[in-house]
Design a protein around this motif. Structure first.
Motif, PDB file in Angstrom:
ATOM      1  N   PHE A 102     -64.658  -9.933  62.291  1.00 40.23           N
ATOM      2  CA  PHE A 102     -64.930  -9.672  63.636  1.00 40.23           C
ATOM      3  C   PHE A 102     -64.688 -10.801  64.646  1.00 40.23           C
ATOM      4  CE2 PHE A 102     -68.108  -7.177  61.135  1.00 40.23           C
ATOM      5  CZ  PHE A 102     -67.618  -5.859  61.543  1.00 40.23           C
ATOM      6  N   GLY A 103     -63.970 -11.745  63.991  1.00 40.93           N
ATOM      7  CA  GLY A 103     -63.738 -12.985  64.797  1.00 40.93           C
ATOM      8  C   GLY A 103     -62.183 -13.233  65.077  1.00 40.93           C
ATOM      9  N   ARG A 104     -61.348 -12.068  64.485  1.00 38.98           N
ATOM     10  CA  ARG A 104     -60.009 -12.128  64.835  1.00 38.98           C
ATOM     11  C   ARG A 104     -59.328 -13.478  64.177  1.00 38.98           C
ATOM     12  NH1 ARG A 104     -58.256  -7.705  67.380  1.00 38.98           N
ATOM     13  NH2 ARG A 104     -59.610  -6.519  68.724  1.00 38.98           N
ATOM     14  N   ASP A 105     -59.793 -13.818  63.045  1.00 37.40           N
ATOM     15  CA  ASP A 105     -59.436 -15.099  62.383  1.00 37.40           C
ATOM     16  C   ASP A 105     -58.668 -14.593  61.149  1.00 37.40           C
ATOM     17  OD1 ASP A 105     -58.999 -17.510  61.347  1.00 37.40           O
ATOM     18  OD2 ASP A 105     -60.991 -18.216  62.230  1.00 37.40           O
ATOM     19  N   SER A 142     -57.489   4.230  63.227  1.00 39.05           N
ATOM     20  CA  SER A 142     -58.321   3.770  64.504  1.00 39.05           C
ATOM     21  C   SER A 142     -59.106   2.398  64.414  1.00 39.05           C
ATOM     22  CB  SER A 142     -59.291   4.818  64.876  1.00 39.05           C
ATOM     23  OG  SER A 142     -60.211   5.170  63.820  1.00 39.05           O
ATOM     24  N   ARG A 143     -59.717   2.284  63.300  1.00 41.25           N
ATOM     25  CA  ARG A 143     -60.478   1.033  62.982  1.00 41.25           C
ATOM     26  C   ARG A 143     -59.589  -0.306  62.886  1.00 41.25           C
ATOM     27  NH1 ARG A 143     -65.121  -0.018  61.015  1.00 41.25           N
ATOM     28  NH2 ARG A 143     -65.677   1.806  62.244  1.00 41.25           N
ATOM     29  N   ARG A 144     -58.308   0.024  62.351  1.00 40.14           N
ATOM     30  CA  ARG A 144     -57.304  -1.093  62.149  1.00 40.14           C
ATOM     31  C   ARG A 144     -56.787  -1.439  63.739  1.00 40.14           C
ATOM     32  NH1 ARG A 144     -53.227  -2.690  57.854  1.00 40.14           N
ATOM     33  NH2 ARG A 144     -52.161  -4.050  58.748  1.00 40.14           N
ATOM     34  N   ARG A 145     -56.501  -0.496  64.510  1.00 41.10           N
ATOM     35  CA  ARG A 145     -56.008  -0.632  65.871  1.00 41.10           C
ATOM     36  C   ARG A 145     -57.166  -1.642  66.487  1.00 41.10           C
ATOM     37  NH1 ARG A 145     -54.232   4.642  65.709  1.00 41.10           N
ATOM     38  NH2 ARG A 145     -56.015   5.431  66.691  1.00 41.10           N
ATOM     39  N   GLU A 146     -58.338  -1.126  66.299  1.00 42.02           N
ATOM     40  CA  GLU A 146     -59.704  -1.838  66.831  1.00 42.02           C
ATOM     41  C   GLU A 146     -59.758  -3.551  66.495  1.00 42.02           C
ATOM     42  OE1 GLU A 146     -64.554  -1.746  67.155  1.00 42.02           O
ATOM     43  OE2 GLU A 146     -63.338  -0.057  66.204  1.00 42.02           O
ATOM     44  N   ARG A 147     -59.485  -3.473  65.196  1.00 41.75           N
ATOM     45  CA  ARG A 147     -59.614  -4.837  64.604  1.00 41.75           C
ATOM     46  C   ARG A 147     -58.452  -5.656  64.906  1.00 41.75           C
ATOM     47  NH1 ARG A 147     -62.661  -4.435  59.146  1.00 41.75           N
ATOM     48  NH2 ARG A 147     -64.331  -4.022  60.854  1.00 41.75           N
ATOM     49  N   ARG A 183     -59.354  10.156  56.817  1.00 42.91           N
ATOM     50  CA  ARG A 183     -60.356  10.510  57.996  1.00 42.91           C
ATOM     51  C   ARG A 183     -61.331   9.214  58.503  1.00 42.91           C
ATOM     52  NH1 ARG A 183     -62.970  12.943  53.689  1.00 42.91           N
ATOM     53  NH2 ARG A 183     -65.091  12.302  53.652  1.00 42.91           N
ATOM     54  N   ALA A 184     -61.647   9.111  59.451  1.00 41.52           N
ATOM     55  CA  ALA A 184     -62.576   7.896  59.672  1.00 41.52           C
ATOM     56  C   ALA A 184     -64.162   8.371  59.197  1.00 41.52           C
ATOM     57  CB  ALA A 184     -62.797   7.879  61.427  1.00 41.52           C
ATOM     58  N   THR A 185     -64.837   7.416  58.808  1.00 42.12           N
ATOM     59  CA  THR A 185     -66.018   7.716  57.776  1.00 42.12           C
ATOM     60  C   THR A 185     -67.220   7.140  58.945  1.00 42.12           C
ATOM     61  OG1 THR A 185     -65.823   5.856  56.898  1.00 42.12           O
ATOM     62  CG2 THR A 185     -65.142   7.990  55.723  1.00 42.12           C
ATOM     63  N   LEU A 186     -68.426   7.476  58.727  1.00 43.27           N
ATOM     64  CA  LEU A 186     -69.634   7.160  59.512  1.00 43.27           C
ATOM     65  C   LEU A 186     -69.736   5.616  58.782  1.00 43.27           C
ATOM     66  CD1 LEU A 186     -71.823  10.141  59.490  1.00 43.27           C
ATOM     67  CD2 LEU A 186     -70.540   9.409  61.247  1.00 43.27           C
ATOM     68  N   ASP A 275     -68.907  -0.201  60.255  1.00 45.72           N
ATOM     69  CA  ASP A 275     -68.883  -0.076  58.919  1.00 45.72           C
ATOM     70  C   ASP A 275     -68.361  -1.175  58.253  1.00 45.72           C
ATOM     71  OD1 ASP A 275     -68.477   1.026  56.358  1.00 45.72           O
ATOM     72  OD2 ASP A 275     -67.038   2.528  56.865  1.00 45.72           O
ATOM     73  N   TRP A 276     -68.966  -1.764  57.204  1.00 46.22           N
ATOM     74  CA  TRP A 276     -68.551  -2.716  56.487  1.00 46.22           C
ATOM     75  C   TRP A 276     -66.969  -2.824  56.099  1.00 46.22           C
ATOM     76  CZ3 TRP A 276     -72.481  -4.995  52.469  1.00 46.22           C
ATOM     77  CH2 TRP A 276     -73.908  -5.128  53.084  1.00 46.22           C
ATOM     78  N   THR A 277     -66.394  -1.727  55.900  1.00 44.68           N
ATOM     79  CA  THR A 277     -64.893  -1.732  55.711  1.00 44.68           C
ATOM     80  C   THR A 277     -64.222  -1.038  56.887  1.00 44.68           C
ATOM     81  OG1 THR A 277     -65.026   0.646  54.854  1.00 44.68           O
ATOM     82  CG2 THR A 277     -65.483  -1.019  53.202  1.00 44.68           C
TER      83      THR A 277
END
Length: 277
Positions: A102-105, A142-147, A183-186, A275-277
């Motif tokens: 979450f630090g874009r490092d 979607s998660r990859r685009r966010e991160r 699919r995206a998961t909870l 999510d952790w992943t």
């Protein structure tokens, strides 16, 4: 004056002067963003583990058994053949993983990937399937685009660089075009073991079966808790024809060894219910 302030601000971002974990002053140029004290605090787990899932044993007496195996693996055998982690998800290692995710490092991710050479050496002993294919656990698009990136791919890159530098083990290849999330998961955080398994059931798909057919596969992820995500990936890989699936993660989260650093935080990995992943 304005130009100088702009230059100083830019240098502080590109070459920070504080450790990203403890905020102490860096003695080097800061390109690695982590001080020597914090880096030395990223300690591997050298105690007894479950022979199957790699869960750290709470007692040294576990080594008295002929085969060290946790209760969960005795009741429900995972789809992967073996899993190992570098260390426990606590203290400095936890901070480093949160910073990575979450630090874009991105450079920190590659550096942390070097630590995977430790569980790699453990899990490769006695393998008979030749050079493995390394597969980072994928994020949903979607998660990859966010991160902005997949942290597991960075870890895999760091591992590969270390193996090549030290010529450790057979030549391997990292493939990010084989496994995908359909699919995206909870968020897994807060779910029971059964709910975690159901959450990721059928979520992975093998896009290129010929790349893994009759091959030894090593999947890479940052944190392993119950093993539900890795087991779901292994199920898809075995159905697609892989010979064997092993798993390596940077950290293992377990209530047997809680983080006692005393930090205030939410139940989630980053306090944002992700999510952790």
């Amino acid at each position: 004056m304005l130009l100088r302030e702009l230059i100083d601000s830019t240098l502080a971002v590109v070459f920070p002067t504080q450790c990203c974990l403890c905020k102490s002053e860096l003695q080097s140029d800061g390109r690695l963003r982590i001080c020597r004290t914090c880096w030395s605090g990223l300690r591997p787990w050298n105690g007894a583990v479950c022979a199957r899932c790699g869960l750290p044993a709470g007692s040294p007496h576990a080594l008295d058994s002929v085969t060290v195996q946790c209760a969960d693996c005795r009741l429900d055998v995972p789809r992967f053949e073996a899993a190992r982690s570098f260390g426990l998800y606590r203290e400095s290692l936890r901070k480093a993983i949160v910073r990575l995710k979450f630090g874009r490092d991105e450079r920190l991710g590659i550096r942390l990937g070097e630590l995977l050479a430790f569980p790699w050496a453990q899990i490769q002993r006695g393998q008979e399937f030749g050079a493995p294919v390394i597969l980072p656990i994928p994020l949903h698009p979607s998660r990859r685009r966010e991160r902005g990136y997949n942290q597991s791919e960075l870890l895999a890159t760091g591992l590969m660089r270390t193996l090549k530098r030290h010529r450790a083990g057979a030549p391997s290849q990292v493939r990010s075009d084989v496994l995908c999330r359909k699919r995206a998961t909870l968020p897994q955080t807060g779910l029971s073991v059964a709910a975690r398994r159901e959450n990721v059931r059928g979520v992975f798909e093998v896009m290129n079966p010929s790349a893994i057919r009759d091959r030894l596969i090593v999947v890479i992820d940052d944190v392993m808790t119950t093993g539900a995500t890795v087991s779901a990936a292994a199920r898809a890989l075995r159905r697609a024809g892989s010979a064997q699936v092993l798993a390596i993660t940077l950290a293992r989260a377990t209530p047997q060894f809680p983080d006692l650093s005393g930090e205030d935080r939410d139940n989630t990995v980053d306090g944002l219910d992700r999510d952790w992943t």
